[in-house]
Design a protein around this motif. Structure first.
Motif, short mmCIF file in Angstrom:
data_model
loop_
_atom_site.label_atom_id
_atom_site.label_comp_id
_atom_site.label_asym_id
_atom_site.label_seq_id
_atom_site.Cartn_x
_atom_site.Cartn_y
_atom_site.Cartn_z
N UNK A 101 0.25 -4.97 -1.41
CA UNK A 101 1.19 -5.95 -1.67
C UNK A 101 0.90 -6.80 -2.84
N UNK A 102 -0.34 -7.09 -2.78
CA UNK A 102 -0.81 -8.13 -4.07
C UNK A 102 -0.94 -7.23 -5.28
N UNK A 103 -1.55 -6.12 -5.14
CA UNK A 103 -1.57 -5.39 -6.35
C UNK A 103 -0.40 -4.51 -6.92
N UNK A 104 0.49 -4.09 -5.96
CA UNK A 104 1.53 -3.37 -6.53
C UNK A 104 2.83 -3.88 -6.20
N UNK B 191 5.01 -0.82 -2.34
CA UNK B 191 4.30 -0.49 -1.30
C UNK B 191 4.92 0.01 -0.17
N UNK B 192 6.37 0.06 -0.21
CA UNK B 192 7.29 0.52 0.85
C UNK B 192 6.74 2.04 1.46
N UNK B 193 6.60 2.95 0.62
CA UNK B 193 6.00 4.24 1.15
C UNK B 193 4.86 4.02 2.12
N UNK B 194 3.82 3.31 1.54
CA UNK B 194 2.61 3.11 2.41
C UNK B 194 2.87 2.43 3.76
N UNK B 195 3.80 1.46 3.48
CA UNK B 195 4.17 0.61 4.92
C UNK B 195 4.91 1.87 6.07
N UNK C 236 -4.86 2.03 -10.95
CA UNK C 236 -4.70 2.38 -9.66
C UNK C 236 -3.00 2.77 -9.15
N UNK C 237 -2.94 3.52 -8.07
CA UNK C 237 -1.52 3.88 -7.49
C UNK C 237 -1.56 3.40 -5.98
N UNK C 238 -0.62 2.88 -5.47
CA UNK C 238 -0.34 2.72 -3.90
C UNK C 238 -0.45 4.08 -3.34
N UNK C 239 -0.78 3.77 -1.91
CA UNK C 239 -0.56 5.22 -0.95
C UNK C 239 0.60 5.53 -1.12
N UNK C 240 0.88 6.79 -0.88
CA UNK C 240 2.15 7.66 -0.80
C UNK C 240 2.25 7.66 0.70
N UNK D 38 2.10 -8.07 6.52
CA UNK D 38 0.81 -8.04 5.69
C UNK D 38 1.51 -7.75 4.48
N UNK D 39 2.28 -6.62 4.13
CA UNK D 39 2.80 -6.45 2.69
C UNK D 39 3.34 -7.73 2.25
N UNK D 40 4.09 -8.44 3.16
CA UNK D 40 4.75 -9.59 2.55
C UNK D 40 4.08 -10.74 2.13
#
Length: 214
Positions: free
Chosen positions: A44-47, A52-56, A116-120, A173-175
């Protein structure tokens, strides 16, 4: 005994009082710090929230699927082949250490696109199978909150309850990480946050470390 009830109406009413405790268990387990939440806050901080929604969603649906598959018998595979579980556990610990190193070395927000890239979605879903906390939660749900009478129907209900409670819990946590984007503008502050998250991720491996020391 069949996993499938002959009639959905045969699900015992005695199992209904477990829904409240199950929801509470899912809330406490999902919202407390762990590998998933640390990584989601960092994402959430970095991207940002949107990226970050796909990660979530991968964490949420991957964990829900894990509960269901453990319930219908995957856990028995590890009982019959304990060595397989041991390999998975230590491979997961090694991967978590790698992720901690990646988080600690994440660049500031403006560098997020290039460094970097967020998790898929699929990466986040697959990660649940090497996440020690996810295993503890899944086994706990199946063993404690899934009555044997009408087991399959109860397992479906337990999976749905955990999925519904888990999504907003980890979303916090993303928020939280996204909100910090408005506060942490200096690269040094962002680096300090990422290092802190990396250390928390390493600290979450303490059960594995204790087992190795025994």
């Amino acid at each position: 005994m069949s996993l499938f009830p002959a009639n959905w109406a045969d699900i015992p009413l005695a199992s209904l009082p477990l829904l409240g405790p199950l929801a509470l268990f899912a809330l406490v387990s999902s919202i407390t710090p762990g590998p998933n939440n640390v990584m989601l806050a960092s994402s959430g901080l970095n991207f940002g929230f949107r990226r970050s929604l796909p990660h979530l969603l991968g964490v949420n649906l991957g964990f829900s699927l894990m509960i269901f598959l453990v319930g219908i018998g995957l856990g028995s595979v590890f009982q019959q082949t304990p060595g397989l579980y041991t390999v998975l556990k230590y491979a997961g610990a090694a991967y978590l250490l790698y992720l901690a190193w990646k988080i600690a070395n994440s660049g500031p927000m403006e560098e997020g696109e290039t460094r970097g890239k967020p998790f898929t979605f699929l990466q986040a879903a697959a990660f649940q199978w090497i996440n020690p906390k996810a295993w503890v939660m899944a086994v706990g749900v199946v063993a404690t909150y899934t009555p044997q009478n009408g087991f399959f129907a109860n397992l479906v209900i337990a999976t749905l309850v955990c999925g519904i409670v888990n999504l907003p819990s980890i979303g916090i946590w993303v928020t939280f990480g996204t909100a910090l984007r408005r506060v942490l503008h200096r690269p040094a502050a962002i680096r300090a946050f990422n290092i802190g998250m990396a250390l928390l991720l390493v600290a979450s491996l303490y059960p594995v470390a204790l087992e190795l020391l025994r």
